[in-house]
Design an enzyme around this catalytic site. Sequence first.
Site, PDB file in Angstrom:
ATOM      1  N   ASP A   1      -5.574  -4.170  -6.423  1.00 50.89           N
ATOM      2  CA  ASP A   1      -5.106  -5.554  -6.476  1.00 50.89           C
ATOM      3  C   ASP A   1      -6.088  -6.624  -5.985  1.00 50.89           C
ATOM      4  O   ASP A   1      -5.684  -7.772  -5.754  1.00 50.89           O
ATOM      5  CB  ASP A   1      -3.717  -5.703  -5.822  1.00 50.89           C
ATOM      6  CG  ASP A   1      -3.607  -5.078  -4.456  1.00 50.89           C
ATOM      7  OD1 ASP A   1      -4.571  -4.435  -4.010  1.00 50.89           O
ATOM      8  OD2 ASP A   1      -2.545  -5.229  -3.817  1.00 50.89           O
TER       9      ASP A   1
ATOM     10  N   ASP B   1       0.816  -1.214   0.000  1.00 50.74           N
ATOM     11  CA  ASP B   1       0.000   0.000   0.000  1.00 50.74           C
ATOM     12  C   ASP B   1       0.849   1.263   0.000  1.00 50.74           C
ATOM     13  O   ASP B   1       0.434   2.307  -0.490  1.00 50.74           O
ATOM     14  CB  ASP B   1      -0.917   0.044   1.233  1.00 50.74           C
ATOM     15  CG  ASP B   1      -1.925  -1.076   1.236  1.00 50.74           C
ATOM     16  OD1 ASP B   1      -1.890  -1.905   0.303  1.00 50.74           O
ATOM     17  OD2 ASP B   1      -2.754  -1.134   2.163  1.00 50.74           O
TER      18      ASP B   1
ATOM     19  N   ASP C   1      -2.234   5.996  -3.086  1.00 51.74           N
ATOM     20  CA  ASP C   1      -1.701   4.853  -2.353  1.00 51.74           C
ATOM     21  C   ASP C   1      -0.971   3.992  -3.378  1.00 51.74           C
ATOM     22  O   ASP C   1      -1.450   3.846  -4.522  1.00 51.74           O
ATOM     23  CB  ASP C   1      -2.821   4.021  -1.712  1.00 51.74           C
ATOM     24  CG  ASP C   1      -3.378   4.644  -0.435  1.00 51.74           C
ATOM     25  OD1 ASP C   1      -3.044   5.808  -0.136  1.00 51.74           O
ATOM     26  OD2 ASP C   1      -4.146   3.954   0.271  1.00 51.74           O
TER      27      ASP C   1
ATOM     28  N   HIS D   1      -7.523   0.503  -3.898  1.00 54.04           N
ATOM     29  CA  HIS D   1      -6.482  -0.486  -4.188  1.00 54.04           C
ATOM     30  C   HIS D   1      -6.903  -1.456  -5.292  1.00 54.04           C
ATOM     31  O   HIS D   1      -7.862  -2.211  -5.149  1.00 54.04           O
ATOM     32  CB  HIS D   1      -6.077  -1.231  -2.906  1.00 54.04           C
ATOM     33  CG  HIS D   1      -5.590  -0.283  -1.857  1.00 54.04           C
ATOM     34  ND1 HIS D   1      -5.343  -0.660  -0.555  1.00 54.04           N
ATOM     35  CD2 HIS D   1      -5.300   1.053  -1.919  1.00 54.04           C
ATOM     36  CE1 HIS D   1      -4.933   0.404   0.129  1.00 54.04           C
ATOM     37  NE2 HIS D   1      -4.901   1.453  -0.677  1.00 54.04           N
TER      38      HIS D   1
ATOM     39  N   CYS E   1      -1.013  -7.754  -1.155  1.00 54.94           N
ATOM     40  CA  CYS E   1      -0.950  -6.609  -0.225  1.00 54.94           C
ATOM     41  C   CYS E   1       0.194  -6.731   0.773  1.00 54.94           C
ATOM     42  O   CYS E   1       0.837  -5.740   1.101  1.00 54.94           O
ATOM     43  CB  CYS E   1      -2.220  -6.519   0.615  1.00 54.94           C
ATOM     44  SG  CYS E   1      -3.728  -6.353  -0.297  1.00 54.94           S
TER      45      CYS E   1
END
Length: 363
Positions: free
Chosen positions: A243, A104, A192, A241, A347
């Site tokens: 992912d 992150d 981020d 995020h 992550c």
Amino acid sequence: MNWSPDKTQVKSWNEWDTLRHVIVGRADDCHIPPEEPALDAKVPEDSDMRGQWGRRPQETIDRANELLDNFADMLRKRGVRVDRPTPTDFSKPVTTPDCMPPRDVLLTVGHEILEATMSYRCRWFEYLCYRPLMQQYWEEDVNFRHEAAPKPRLTDEDYHADYLSEKIGIEKRLKWTAEKFFVTTEEEPLFDAADVLRFGKDLIVQHGFTTNLKGIEWLRRHFPDHRVRAVNFPGDPYPIHIDATFTPLRPGLILNNPNRRLPEEQREYFKKNDWEIVDAAQPAHNTPPPLCYSSTWLSMNVLVLDPKTVCVEASEIYQMEQMDKLGMEVVPVDLRDAYAFGGGLHCCTADVYRDGECEDYFP
Ligand code: NVA
């Protein structure tokens, strides 16, 4: 120069070339942060996380650390060098949630590791956990560039108050996502690192709650030799995020979350360069584990070890099956009990070194 375990070198241009050196997070002293605008906007209205904060129960911290340590050991046994961050004291009045998800905060692009601005107030200091490693890499690798994006002020001007009402409802959230109206404003550049995917010369960046357009423009100016492309996923009511939404596995192949499909006009770029975008398999679970911020789609939050080998969470049977059909060797990794500490296998890691050079996959 070839990689050698005895010499630190920082280099990683994409998400799939052979992984040699990685950072794996830790769960030590992890806290659930108090209420704040951007974080509240991410927590579903009916979530058990609402109104809860403070140190996470010790037994859950211990269990998460056990799983993260096992993951790190497995990677070491496969010949990957693994480094771990140094936790800071997170119980100070300004708290940060954890130092578990290095992905992150740290964006590795070639020989550079860039500390992201971050967009939650509680994560402002998280980069500190990685400073001992950054310093070590800097001492040991003369080609390493350690960079930090400008720290944002994160005043109330950074957040749209509209998102903070208790009961927005999914319908309105989806409408706002489709209109690209997110909790963060364009007051100052915010991003981020986990909103960025590296495809060699192309950096694909999700525009959403945690990364605004100014953040994407900042990345564009910072990486002038790259093409920086913004993408949106209209089906995601909590767009943070990239992912658990878009997962490149190898050159030419990407998994896309079927509930958060890349819009047709944005698919064109991939299609015309012969990239196949496949719907990811369904998650094996109906709900995330207790006190977890993320969705069940951590099923597709995988760590690619090389273009033929991928680590998938061990309970995600459908995702493992799909990987197998796609010709990948699957390494199952038990991590679900650590999800609450910041996410899945992608992550909880950050690349330091992968083989390969900066290729142009979209000529
Ligand atoms: N948007 C994500 C974050 C996971 C890394 C989710 O599905 O919760």
